[in-house]
Enzyme design. Sequence first.
Site, PDB file in Angstrom:
ATOM      1  N   LYS A   1       7.794 -10.786   6.472  1.00 28.09           N
ATOM      2  CA  LYS A   1       9.176 -10.200   5.712  1.00 28.09           C
ATOM      3  C   LYS A   1      10.336 -10.625   6.992  1.00 28.09           C
ATOM      4  O   LYS A   1       9.792 -10.327   8.286  1.00 28.09           O
ATOM      5  CB  LYS A   1       9.296  -9.097   5.236  1.00 28.09           C
ATOM      6  CG  LYS A   1       9.300  -7.866   6.318  1.00 28.09           C
ATOM      7  CD  LYS A   1      10.704  -7.438   6.849  1.00 28.09           C
ATOM      8  CE  LYS A   1      11.685  -7.281   6.061  1.00 28.09           C
ATOM      9  NZ  LYS A   1      13.025  -6.850   6.738  1.00 28.09           N
TER      10      LYS A   1
ATOM     11  N   THR B   1      10.602 -11.559  13.817  1.00 30.45           N
ATOM     12  CA  THR B   1       9.781 -11.608  13.022  1.00 30.45           C
ATOM     13  C   THR B   1       9.819 -10.401  11.727  1.00 30.45           C
ATOM     14  O   THR B   1       9.700 -10.659  10.636  1.00 30.45           O
ATOM     15  CB  THR B   1       8.284 -10.994  13.403  1.00 30.45           C
ATOM     16  OG1 THR B   1       8.159 -11.979  14.721  1.00 30.45           O
ATOM     17  CG2 THR B   1       7.137 -11.477  12.484  1.00 30.45           C
TER      18      THR B   1
ATOM     19  N   GLU C   1      19.761 -14.846   6.519  1.00 31.88           N
ATOM     20  CA  GLU C   1      20.634 -14.190   5.741  1.00 31.88           C
ATOM     21  C   GLU C   1      21.997 -14.965   5.354  1.00 31.88           C
ATOM     22  O   GLU C   1      22.737 -15.359   6.625  1.00 31.88           O
ATOM     23  CB  GLU C   1      21.147 -12.847   6.442  1.00 31.88           C
ATOM     24  CG  GLU C   1      20.207 -11.861   6.027  1.00 31.88           C
ATOM     25  CD  GLU C   1      20.446 -10.353   6.509  1.00 31.88           C
ATOM     26  OE1 GLU C   1      20.058  -9.392   6.340  1.00 31.88           O
ATOM     27  OE2 GLU C   1      21.441 -10.471   7.760  1.00 31.88           O
TER      28      GLU C   1
ATOM     29  N   ASN D   1      26.124  -8.241   5.674  1.00 38.13           N
ATOM     30  CA  ASN D   1      26.191  -7.469   6.867  1.00 38.13           C
ATOM     31  C   ASN D   1      27.305  -6.373   7.192  1.00 38.13           C
ATOM     32  O   ASN D   1      27.505  -5.649   7.943  1.00 38.13           O
ATOM     33  CB  ASN D   1      25.794  -8.053   8.126  1.00 38.13           C
ATOM     34  CG  ASN D   1      24.331  -8.299   8.006  1.00 38.13           C
ATOM     35  OD1 ASN D   1      23.529  -7.602   7.824  1.00 38.13           O
ATOM     36  ND2 ASN D   1      24.084  -9.621   8.313  1.00 38.13           N
TER      37      ASN D   1
ATOM     38  N   SER E   1      24.563   1.368   2.104  1.00 41.44           N
ATOM     39  CA  SER E   1      23.699   1.949   2.876  1.00 41.44           C
ATOM     40  C   SER E   1      23.533   3.451   2.929  1.00 41.44           C
ATOM     41  O   SER E   1      24.605   3.799   2.630  1.00 41.44           O
ATOM     42  CB  SER E   1      23.622   1.417   4.192  1.00 41.44           C
ATOM     43  OG  SER E   1      24.884   1.730   4.936  1.00 41.44           O
TER      44      SER E   1
END
Lengths: 389, 389
Positions: free
Chosen positions: A171, A182, A262, A384, A389
């Site tokens: 992922k 990674t 992204e 972003n 969040s």
Amino acid sequence: MSVTFAQGFSAAGVVAGISSVEGKKDLALVVNNGPLDAAAGVFTSNRFCAAPVQWSRKVVADGHVKAVILNSGGANACTGEAGYAQSQATAETVAALLGTDAGDIAVCSTGLIGELLPLDNVLAGAKTAHEALASTPQAGADASHAIMTTDTKPKTVELEGNGYRIGGMVKGSGMIAPQLATMLCVITTDAVVSAGQLQAALASGVDTSFNRIDVDGCMSTNDTVLLLASGASGVEPDPDEFNDLVAAACSSLARQIIGDGEGASHDIRISVTGATTEEAALACGRAVAASNLLKCAISGNDPNWGRIVSSLGTVPPDVAPYDSNKVTVDVNGVRICENGGAGRDRSEVDMTPREVHIDIDLNAGDAEATVWTDDLTHEYVHINADYES
Amino acid sequence: MSVTFAQGFSAAGVVAGISSVEGKKDLALVVNNGPLDAAAGVFTSNRFCAAPVQWSRKVVADGHVKAVILNSGGANACTGEAGYAQSQATAETVAALLGTDAGDIAVCSTGLIGELLPLDNVLAGAKTAHEALASTPQAGADASHAIMTTDTKPKTVELEGNGYRIGGMVKGSGMIAPQLATMLCVITTDAVVSAGQLQAALASGVDTSFNRIDVDGCMSTNDTVLLLASGASGVEPDPDEFNDLVAAACSSLARQIIGDGEGASHDIRISVTGATTEEAALACGRAVAASNLLKCAISGNDPNWGRIVSSLGTVPPDVAPYDSNKVTVDVNGVRICENGGAGRDRSEVDMTPREVHIDIDLNAGDAEATVWTDDLTHEYVHINADYES
């Protein structure tokens, strides 16, 4: 299929209520059913490494791992002793379920930094996952879904060697820098190999894959790549073939991360040839891959070679000796920079394909290296800046 | 006022037809009328430095500069020998107009990389500018307008010492990295100082200003900072006061660049204290300033401290020794990270002001450093992806 493609592994991906996204699979379990339990790992070099990284580094150190539990929905990073205790409790729960030691259970987490996990949900989820364990393709697929965060699709690999198999999942979409870019990765094999062989194959494979991709130049606190061997095929592989296959698995997964970076609208391959050393080529490639200005230009379909060479120009001469008047740059096969100056008109470059190839020849030697990056788009900023969040 | 605030200087800013923007002032001339012609310069370290940088470096080397001609609308970078010949021809034309040597005329260019300038327009513009030369505030203002590219406003400074003055102008908005993040800057003084004094004052002033700002991490090919002294005040300044004043001029201009960074909605001051050395503090500040993820979060008004500490964590321990468990981070006065973990809730932070203060205490020593950056916005991507060129 992913991790269950190799014999001797079972997996599960379940909804544990860790992620803030209602109903999302957010907990994966990968179990090595043997007969071997050889393992190798590579971890982030970030000094603020997460609790699960601190835990798993110790677990892998002796070359034995029986199972890996992974969660999305929370990174358990910068959470101090309480966070470490959560990773340990998670490992202990899995160990009890499997009848083994907590010291053989690796833990991986991904998500927001700085908050503890909802531990009750994690531990209950571990039990659910344990009950769901299967060696089916679907079980592997479920696991690969459960580790996704801003990823828009699961990323898996299946490769066959001479009598043995390699499977894997990864992922990662943002916070991807070329120092172990990674996030979380588990690769499995049923080959009969030692932990030492695994570590050598993994270190080498990572070096030319995860360490050569860059989405946004930001290093994660949680990066973990694990390679587990069950030995279930009974086949001792040819060492070179095995190393090549592990490297191919890493490359495939790294390429899939770039393909799902992204907000990306272009995947950019930067190949630097004619360097004095591979290190020099790599330094030049990474400098170009890190240019926000170039990445914006590419998102606007402009093969702006000025932004390529101005990035090359930031690499110190002692790192990469070259003569700026001899550098050529091709974008998608059109030489738009010749001898450090203007070449063919950049309007000749077809920028419609998703994949953009930037080929830089330093004309200083015979070494080369290739790195990958994504373009920088409105959508990257949106993901972003405007996230919840 | 800008460069004409100091006595002994005349300036002009005219429309020369170099810029693609119809009717934009795009050529500036700054002339030192003496009695002195002492000068110092600092230039980009980019290996693909532009023709005018190559030319002006030689001009400044002997400590004498009579005039500077600057253009927007084209960088004359990566243009080879033909580009260098253009810079030289421009200097020769100005020298003839002023009755001096081309070797005393500095040349600065800014704009698109990789294309030659429309030389006829530049040379005709030089004549127009020469005719328009004046020591008035308006003439200085015109010059500061003529060097703008993606800048949305002119950037100037006027400071008074004990009996002498310092004036200056700068342009810069994108392609701003902390290795001489300036683009083009001319600072003038009527103090009586030697070229050696100027070079020392400028190097020191630049080090704590232009070298500590970062808009997008991209180093320019054309960065040039010139400091010229006419001696017209007849005053020999106190060396410490003079150095401080030059540093203050540089800091003011650098701060204005950050205030006008491409697409920026927040100016971000990152102060690192408690470091073992100033270099360590600077390395940490620069690492945080370079984080695209943090810059996106700030543009979304989220003081995401996880993205701050994960950037700090990329600085190697030998560069900046610190214990990650002792680091604190305050954003706009609220300690949201304590001992490397969560502190007060980030919802307590008022993110409405344009200026955002990030105060990082490494708790490892007594050294400190401050850097500035901008947030990363949709508008930055728009400016650099959807531009016309």
